[in-house]
Design a protein around this motif. Sequence first.
Motif, PDB file in Angstrom:
ATOM      1  N   GLY A  74      -8.757   0.807  -6.740  1.00 48.93           N
ATOM      2  CA  GLY A  74      -8.368   1.136  -5.376  1.00 48.93           C
ATOM      3  C   GLY A  74      -9.269   0.548  -4.308  1.00 48.93           C
TER       4      GLY A  74
ATOM      5  N   HIS B 207      -0.968  -1.320  -4.394  1.00 46.20           N
ATOM      6  CA  HIS B 207      -2.174  -0.527  -4.184  1.00 46.20           C
ATOM      7  C   HIS B 207      -1.765   0.937  -4.062  1.00 46.20           C
ATOM      8  N   GLY B 208      -2.063   1.705  -5.092  1.00 50.18           N
ATOM      9  CA  GLY B 208      -1.770   3.136  -5.080  1.00 50.18           C
ATOM     10  C   GLY B 208      -3.003   3.921  -5.465  1.00 50.18           C
ATOM     11  N   GLU B 209      -3.159   5.098  -4.872  1.00 49.56           N
ATOM     12  CA  GLU B 209      -4.277   5.974  -5.235  1.00 49.56           C
ATOM     13  C   GLU B 209      -3.771   7.399  -5.383  1.00 49.56           C
TER      14      GLU B 209
ATOM     15  N   ARG C 166      -3.718   7.842   5.732  1.00 52.18           N
ATOM     16  CA  ARG C 166      -4.762   7.189   4.945  1.00 52.18           C
ATOM     17  C   ARG C 166      -4.722   5.679   5.149  1.00 52.18           C
ATOM     18  N   PHE C 167      -3.513   5.137   5.244  1.00 57.69           N
ATOM     19  CA  PHE C 167      -3.382   3.702   5.481  1.00 57.69           C
ATOM     20  C   PHE C 167      -3.997   3.329   6.826  1.00 57.69           C
TER      21      PHE C 167
ATOM     22  N   GLN D 103       5.076   4.300   1.871  1.00 55.43           N
ATOM     23  CA  GLN D 103       4.592   5.516   1.209  1.00 55.43           C
ATOM     24  C   GLN D 103       5.342   5.776  -0.097  1.00 55.43           C
TER      25      GLN D 103
ATOM     26  N   ASP E 202       0.851  -1.183   0.000  1.00 51.32           N
ATOM     27  CA  ASP E 202       0.000   0.000   0.000  1.00 51.32           C
ATOM     28  C   ASP E 202       0.890   1.237   0.000  1.00 51.32           C
TER      29      ASP E 202
ATOM     30  N   ASN F 143       2.534  -1.025   4.408  1.00 53.16           N
ATOM     31  CA  ASN F 143       2.515   0.379   4.022  1.00 53.16           C
ATOM     32  C   ASN F 143       3.916   0.905   3.728  1.00 53.16           C
TER      33      ASN F 143
ATOM     34  N   ARG G 280      -0.023   4.469  -0.101  1.00 51.92           N
ATOM     35  CA  ARG G 280      -0.648   5.707   0.362  1.00 51.92           C
ATOM     36  C   ARG G 280       0.054   6.244   1.608  1.00 51.92           C
ATOM     37  N   THR G 281      -0.344   7.422   2.038  1.00 52.42           N
ATOM     38  CA  THR G 281       0.266   8.027   3.218  1.00 52.42           C
ATOM     39  C   THR G 281      -0.095   7.228   4.464  1.00 52.42           C
TER      40      THR G 281
ATOM     41  N   HIS H 103      -7.410   0.028   5.158  1.00 54.53           N
ATOM     42  CA  HIS H 103      -6.560  -0.613   4.156  1.00 54.53           C
ATOM     43  C   HIS H 103      -6.949  -2.079   3.991  1.00 54.53           C
TER      44      HIS H 103
END
Length: 202
Positions: free
Chosen positions: A88, A60-62, A24-25, A37, A18, A35, A20-21, A29
């Motif tokens: 996502g 997994h990226g958004e 957000r994680f 970043q 993952d 995670n 994401r930041t 998730h």
Amino acid sequence: MTPEEVLKAQQEGAAVLDLRTPKRFATEHLRGAVNLQFNRADLVDRAEMVLPMDLPLVVHGEPVAIGKMAAKLLEEGGFQVLGHLEGGLKSWKEAGYDTATLPTVDVDTLHDQLEDWAVVDSRDGFEFRYGRVPGSILLPWTEAWAEAGDFQDPGKPVAVICGDEVRSSLVASILARLGHTPSLVMGGMVDWIERDYEQEKG
């Protein structure tokens, strides 16, 4: 990859990365995700320092464009990338699959209730020696994947800390993947030092 394909890959041993930041994680998730970043400049270098090269990965990226880019970079870097999650987190939930959260704690609460917590410091050794939360133990982010399996339940809630949240979120996600229930320290040592809270050194 569709959510169904991602779930099948997980069941066969792949890890979801993952990008994401940490915030957000932590909020939500895919269960078992790790995670890390996203940063285009050093993503592959950091992944090499943490993850086995032969570990099958689903990215997994958004927005999804980040996932596509990361998958390409990691594949070019020698990782076994199966693909990226299309749509996502939204598509995952629409498919009816469950998600997980990573509990968080701020430095003020940690400070006020320090005796109730086991603190894991995920920074590098030299940072740990320079100044740390009293009583904390070192589990460097670069060694977490290899050593987390030996992590013993301390019998109290675990709080994972680093400078901010990037490395600690990575380590906390690895511990959670193994069945532990860590909390992520928001603000990290930056906030701890800013408040002039006590530190151990050496």
